[in-house]
Scaffold this motif. Structure first.
Motif, PDB file in Angstrom:
ATOM      1  N   ALA A   1     -31.157  29.523 -10.724  1.00  0.00           N
ATOM      2  CA  ALA A   1     -31.771  30.555 -11.299  1.00  0.00           C
ATOM      3  C   ALA A   1     -31.837  30.709 -12.818  1.00  0.00           C
ATOM      4  O   ALA A   1     -32.811  31.151 -13.458  1.00  0.00           O
ATOM      5  CB  ALA A   1     -31.869  31.808 -10.771  1.00  0.00           C
ATOM      6  N   ASN A   2     -30.847  29.994 -13.350  1.00  0.00           N
ATOM      7  CA  ASN A   2     -30.380  29.891 -14.655  1.00  0.00           C
ATOM      8  C   ASN A   2     -31.549  29.143 -15.723  1.00  0.00           C
ATOM      9  O   ASN A   2     -31.612  28.016 -15.379  1.00  0.00           O
ATOM     10  CB  ASN A   2     -29.103  29.803 -14.838  1.00  0.00           C
ATOM     11  N   LYS A   3     -32.150  29.872 -16.552  1.00  0.00           N
ATOM     12  CA  LYS A   3     -33.083  29.248 -17.361  1.00  0.00           C
ATOM     13  C   LYS A   3     -32.624  28.406 -18.743  1.00  0.00           C
ATOM     14  O   LYS A   3     -33.238  27.774 -19.303  1.00  0.00           O
ATOM     15  CB  LYS A   3     -34.137  30.149 -17.889  1.00  0.00           C
TER      16      LYS A   3
ATOM     17  N   ASN B   1     -23.631  18.546 -11.943  1.00  0.00           N
ATOM     18  CA  ASN B   1     -22.275  17.821 -11.521  1.00  0.00           C
ATOM     19  C   ASN B   1     -21.111  18.829 -11.282  1.00  0.00           C
ATOM     20  O   ASN B   1     -20.187  18.218 -10.764  1.00  0.00           O
ATOM     21  CB  ASN B   1     -22.030  17.069 -13.042  1.00  0.00           C
ATOM     22  N   TYR B   2     -21.506  19.939 -11.790  1.00  0.00           N
ATOM     23  CA  TYR B   2     -20.235  20.849 -11.405  1.00  0.00           C
ATOM     24  C   TYR B   2     -20.345  21.032  -9.534  1.00  0.00           C
ATOM     25  O   TYR B   2     -19.284  21.235  -9.285  1.00  0.00           O
ATOM     26  CB  TYR B   2     -20.557  22.395 -12.022  1.00  0.00           C
ATOM     27  N   VAL B   3     -21.538  21.279  -9.338  1.00  0.00           N
ATOM     28  CA  VAL B   3     -21.537  21.152  -7.819  1.00  0.00           C
ATOM     29  C   VAL B   3     -21.308  19.903  -6.817  1.00  0.00           C
ATOM     30  O   VAL B   3     -20.407  19.915  -6.004  1.00  0.00           O
ATOM     31  CB  VAL B   3     -23.139  21.448  -7.411  1.00  0.00           C
TER      32      VAL B   3
ATOM     33  N   VAL C   1     -28.861  28.245  -3.488  1.00  0.00           N
ATOM     34  CA  VAL C   1     -29.529  28.776  -4.760  1.00  0.00           C
ATOM     35  C   VAL C   1     -27.890  29.480  -5.470  1.00  0.00           C
ATOM     36  O   VAL C   1     -27.281  30.104  -4.919  1.00  0.00           O
ATOM     37  CB  VAL C   1     -30.367  29.622  -4.527  1.00  0.00           C
ATOM     38  N   ILE C   2     -28.194  29.263  -6.783  1.00  0.00           N
ATOM     39  CA  ILE C   2     -27.138  29.477  -7.876  1.00  0.00           C
ATOM     40  C   ILE C   2     -27.697  30.674  -8.555  1.00  0.00           C
ATOM     41  O   ILE C   2     -28.948  30.468  -9.214  1.00  0.00           O
ATOM     42  CB  ILE C   2     -26.481  28.455  -8.817  1.00  0.00           C
ATOM     43  N   ALA C   3     -27.297  32.038  -8.832  1.00  0.00           N
ATOM     44  CA  ALA C   3     -27.824  33.044  -9.806  1.00  0.00           C
ATOM     45  C   ALA C   3     -26.338  33.372 -10.575  1.00  0.00           C
ATOM     46  O   ALA C   3     -25.058  33.835  -9.757  1.00  0.00           O
ATOM     47  CB  ALA C   3     -28.418  33.924  -9.284  1.00  0.00           C
TER      48      ALA C   3
ATOM     49  N   LEU D   1     -23.928  31.424 -20.290  1.00  0.00           N
ATOM     50  CA  LEU D   1     -23.504  29.870 -20.204  1.00  0.00           C
ATOM     51  C   LEU D   1     -22.925  29.592 -21.530  1.00  0.00           C
ATOM     52  O   LEU D   1     -23.292  29.775 -22.712  1.00  0.00           O
ATOM     53  CB  LEU D   1     -24.591  29.013 -20.085  1.00  0.00           C
ATOM     54  N   GLY D   2     -21.805  28.805 -21.511  1.00  0.00           N
ATOM     55  CA  GLY D   2     -21.211  28.354 -22.816  1.00  0.00           C
ATOM     56  C   GLY D   2     -20.641  29.308 -23.947  1.00  0.00           C
ATOM     57  O   GLY D   2     -20.423  29.133 -24.773  1.00  0.00           O
ATOM     58  N   GLY D   3     -20.372  30.550 -23.248  1.00  0.00           N
ATOM     59  CA  GLY D   3     -20.258  31.772 -24.174  1.00  0.00           C
ATOM     60  C   GLY D   3     -18.286  31.918 -24.126  1.00  0.00           C
ATOM     61  O   GLY D   3     -18.043  32.616 -24.583  1.00  0.00           O
ATOM     62  N   GLY D   4     -17.603  31.032 -23.576  1.00  0.00           N
ATOM     63  CA  GLY D   4     -16.270  31.166 -23.450  1.00  0.00           C
ATOM     64  C   GLY D   4     -15.836  32.090 -22.313  1.00  0.00           C
ATOM     65  O   GLY D   4     -14.788  32.462 -22.166  1.00  0.00           O
TER      66      GLY D   4
ATOM     67  N   SER E   1     -16.455  31.173 -19.016  1.00  0.00           N
ATOM     68  CA  SER E   1     -16.122  30.433 -17.827  1.00  0.00           C
ATOM     69  C   SER E   1     -17.149  30.515 -16.776  1.00  0.00           C
ATOM     70  O   SER E   1     -16.953  30.717 -15.818  1.00  0.00           O
ATOM     71  CB  SER E   1     -14.843  30.859 -17.204  1.00  0.00           C
ATOM     72  N   SER E   2     -18.574  30.310 -17.241  1.00  0.00           N
ATOM     73  CA  SER E   2     -19.667  30.368 -16.185  1.00  0.00           C
ATOM     74  C   SER E   2     -19.284  29.112 -15.378  1.00  0.00           C
ATOM     75  O   SER E   2     -19.705  28.899 -14.242  1.00  0.00           O
ATOM     76  CB  SER E   2     -20.789  30.022 -16.866  1.00  0.00           C
ATOM     77  N   SER E   3     -18.733  27.909 -15.999  1.00  0.00           N
ATOM     78  CA  SER E   3     -18.623  26.835 -15.398  1.00  0.00           C
ATOM     79  C   SER E   3     -17.543  26.961 -14.096  1.00  0.00           C
ATOM     80  O   SER E   3     -17.895  26.556 -13.124  1.00  0.00           O
ATOM     81  CB  SER E   3     -18.017  25.619 -16.250  1.00  0.00           C
TER      82      SER E   3
HETATM   83  P1  ADP Z   1     -18.339  28.181 -20.188  1.00  0.00           P
HETATM   84  O1  ADP Z   1     -17.326  28.742 -21.189  1.00  0.00           O
HETATM   85  O2  ADP Z   1     -19.601  29.165 -20.074  1.00  0.00           O
HETATM   86  O3  ADP Z   1     -17.944  27.651 -18.800  1.00  0.00           O
HETATM   87  P2  ADP Z   1     -19.261  25.417 -20.361  1.00  0.00           P
HETATM   88  O4  ADP Z   1     -19.839  24.951 -21.561  1.00  0.00           O
HETATM   89  O5  ADP Z   1     -17.831  24.883 -19.945  1.00  0.00           O
HETATM   90  O6  ADP Z   1     -19.133  26.721 -20.877  1.00  0.00           O
HETATM   91  O7  ADP Z   1     -20.036  25.358 -18.929  1.00  0.00           O
HETATM   92  C1  ADP Z   1     -21.239  25.623 -18.995  1.00  0.00           C
HETATM   93  C2  ADP Z   1     -22.128  24.846 -18.178  1.00  0.00           C
HETATM   94  O8  ADP Z   1     -21.683  25.054 -16.735  1.00  0.00           O
HETATM   95  C3  ADP Z   1     -23.753  24.913 -18.313  1.00  0.00           C
HETATM   96  O9  ADP Z   1     -24.097  24.206 -19.539  1.00  0.00           O
HETATM   97  C4  ADP Z   1     -24.285  24.455 -16.901  1.00  0.00           C
HETATM   98  O10 ADP Z   1     -23.952  22.911 -17.061  1.00  0.00           O
HETATM   99  C5  ADP Z   1     -22.872  24.843 -15.900  1.00  0.00           C
HETATM  100  N1  ADP Z   1     -23.488  26.216 -15.352  1.00  0.00           N
HETATM  101  C6  ADP Z   1     -22.679  27.300 -15.576  1.00  0.00           C
HETATM  102  N2  ADP Z   1     -23.465  28.264 -14.936  1.00  0.00           N
HETATM  103  C7  ADP Z   1     -24.586  27.713 -14.418  1.00  0.00           C
HETATM  104  C8  ADP Z   1     -25.554  28.298 -13.463  1.00  0.00           C
HETATM  105  N3  ADP Z   1     -25.493  29.548 -13.108  1.00  0.00           N
HETATM  106  N4  ADP Z   1     -26.280  27.409 -13.038  1.00  0.00           N
HETATM  107  C9  ADP Z   1     -26.421  26.015 -13.250  1.00  0.00           C
HETATM  108  N5  ADP Z   1     -25.115  25.531 -13.974  1.00  0.00           N
HETATM  109  C10 ADP Z   1     -24.372  26.400 -14.610  1.00  0.00           C
END
Ligand code: ADP
Length: 391
Positions: free
Chosen positions: A77-79, A107-109, A127-129, A134-137, A139-141
Motif C-alpha cells: 500500500a506504500n506509495k 526483495n525483502y519479501v 498485502v503490506i501496509a 521508509l528510509g527514515g532510520g 527500520s521500515s525494512s
Molecule cells: P529503513 O531505515 O526505513 O529500514 P531502508 O532504506 O533500510 O530504510 O529500507 C527501506 C526499504 O524497505 C524501502 O525502500 C522498501 O524497499 C522496503 N520497505 C519498507 N517498508 C515497506 C513497505 N511497507 N512496502 C514495501 N517496501 C517496503
C-alpha cells in the motif's frame, strides 16, 4: 504538536481494504511487527557491540491468505516505493533459490521466503501496509521482514525460536536487499516490548529489557525528512574500516579492543581508520553506561551520553549531516531537554530526544523554528515529530 501515531487497527483496515480490492476476498491472516528507534549505540552492532533500541508503535502490517498453488502475489500500500507495487512470482519447487530482482522492495519479501526456517511453504497472497517511514532510520525494512516472517509462521509454523527468526530476517536483508546490516533492527522488532528499551549484546544476542515507563519523561523522534543520496557505499565502507582497525589491533572485532590498545596502535593505522575505531570503542562503552543510567532514572547522565554519541557520529564516524546537527542543537537549547542525537545509519533520517514531558510542545516548536525562518531558502520538507513513549 507531535504527529499522532496511527492506530494499528487503522493500518489493518487499510490493508484489508486493499486486499479485498486486489483479490476479491478477505484475508485469513493478520500480523504486524514494529519499527524501532535506537536510543544509543550507533554503528556498534556490526562490531559485536551493544545497542539500546526500543520498539515503536509505528508498525508494518501484513494481511493475507495461503494459496494452494506455488504462486505468490504481494501488493504494498506504500506509495513511496518503486513501481510496480504488485509483484507475482513462484516458489521454487526444485530447491533452487529465489533470485532478487525488480522492484527492489519485493526483495525483502523474497529474502524472507528464501530464509524461512520451515518447509514446505504454500503459495500466498498478501498485502503490506505500514506506518514506519521508509528510509527514515526507523527500520521500515526490518519491520517488513519480521512481519513477513510472522506471516509465514501462520502458514507453516517453524520451531518458534525468536533469535533464529531475527537472524533469518537479517540474512534476507544481506542476500536479497544487498544491505550488510547488523542484527539490531530485526532483534528488537522480534523481542521489543511496550514501555521498555532493549539492551542487546550483538555478539551473544542476549537481550535485556530496560524499563522505560516513567510518565515524567518522553522520547521524541523528529524526522528531518531529508535523505542525502550518497553513493550507497558509505555503510559498507564504514564496516570495512572497522574490520581493518580490528585486524590491525589483532582482534576479532572492535568489541574486544580497549581505548589504550587503540592509542598504542595509532601509528599503525591511517587517521580515518583511527577515528572510526575510536567512535565504535567509546560508543560501546556509552551504550552500557546509558542502559545503567536509564535503569536508575539518571536522565541527565543518559542525556549527556546521547549528546556525546551525536558529536562522535558527526566528528569521528562522519555520518551526520547539517539538518541532523541543527535539529540536535535546537533541541539542546530547550530547558528540560536531557539529550538528543541522530539515530539510525545517518546522512538524514531522524533524531531522538529525551526530555521532560511538560516541555514537549515547546521543544517541537523550537526545533521547527529554523525551517520556518528559512522557508524560502530551504527546500527540505518540514521536520515532523512523533512521541515514541507516551506519558
Ligand atoms: P529503513 O531505515 O526505513 O529500514 P531502508 O532504506 O533500510 O530504510 O529500507 C527501506 C526499504 O524497505 C524501502 O525502500 C522498501 O524497499 C522496503 N520497505 C519498507 N517498508 C515497506 C513497505 N511497507 N512496502 C514495501 N517496501 C517496503
Amino acid at each position: 504538536m507531535a504527529t499522532p501515531v496511527p492506530a494499528v487497527r487503522d493500518v489493518v483496515t487499510e490493508a484489508r481494504r486493499l486486499y479485498e480490492q486486489s483479490f476479491g476476498s478477505s484475508p485469513e491472516v493478520v500480523v504486524c511487527a514494529p519499527g524501532r528507534v535506537n536510543l544509543i549505540g550507533e554503528h556498534t552492532d556490526y562490531n559485536d557491540g551493544f545497542v539500546l533500541p526500543m520498539a515503536l508503535a509505528l508498525v508494518t502490517v501484513v494481511v493475507g491468505s495461503p494459496d494452494p498453488s506455488q504462486a505468490v502475489t504481494v501488493v504494498t500500500a506504500n506509495k513511496d516505493v518503486e513501481e510496480p507495487r504488485r509483484v507475482d512470482f513462484y516458489l521454487p519447487n526444485d530447491g533452487s533459490t529465489l533470485s532478487p530482482g525488480q522492484p527492489g522492495w519485493a526483495n525483502y519479501v523474497k529474502g524472507v521466503v528464501q530464509h524461512y526456517r520451515a518447509s514446505p511453504l504454500p503459495g500466498f497472497k498478501a498485502v503490506i501496509a505500514s506506518t514506519v517511514p521508509l528510509g527514515g532510520g526507523l527500520s521500515s525494512s526490518a519491520s517488513l521482514e519480521v512481519a513477513m516472517y510472522t506471516f509465514l509462521q501462520q502458514l507453516q509454523p517453524d520451531d518458534g525460536d525468536k533469535v533464529a527468526k531475527a537472524v533469518a530476517c537479517q540474512q534476507a536483508e544481506h542476500s536479497h536487499a544487498g544491505v550488510p546490516c547488523g542484527i539490531m533492527d530485526q532483534l528488537v522488532s522480534v523481542l521489543g516490548q511496550e514501555a521498555h528499551a532493549l539492551l542487546i549484546d550483538c555478539r551473544s544476542m542476549e537481550a535485556t529489557l530496560v524499563p522505560l515507563s516513567d510518565p515524567s519523561v518522553v522520547i521524541l523522534i523528529t524526522n528531518s525528512n531529508v535523505r542525502h543520496k550518497l553513493t550507497g557505499s558509505e555503510y559498507p565502507t564504514r564496516r570495512k574500516q572497522c574490520m581493518e582497525a580490528a585486524a590491525i589491533l589483532g582482534k576479532r572485532s572492535l568489541r574486544d579492543a580497549t581505548l589504550q590498545e587503540l592509542e598504542d596502535a595509532r601509528g599503525r593505522m591511517d587517521q580515518v581508520t583511527y577515528r572510526r575505531a575510536l567512535h565504535v570503542i567509546q560508543e560501546i562503552q556509552r551504550t552500557v553506561q546509558g542502559a545503567e543510567a536509564l535503569k536508575r532514572g539518571l536522565y541527565e547522565e543518559f542525556g549527556k551520553l546521547m549528546v556525546d554519541s551525536h558529536n562522535s557520529l558527526r566528528d569521528l564516524y562522519e555520518v551526520s549531516c547539517r539538518e541532523l546537527d541543527e535539529l540536535v542543537s535546537a533541541a539542546m537549547e530547550v530547558k528540560g531537554v536531557y539529550g538528543s542525537r541522530m539515530t539510525g545509519g545517518g546522512f538524514g533520517g531522524c533524531t531522538v530526544t529525551l526530555l521532560q514531558a511538560h516541555v514537549v510542545d515547546r521543544a517541537i516548536l523550537h526545533m521547527q523554528r529554523p525551517w520556518q525562518n528559512n522557508k524560502k531558502k530551504n527546500t527540505a520538507r518540514h521536520p515532523t515529530t512523533v512521541e515514541a513513549s507516551d506519558p
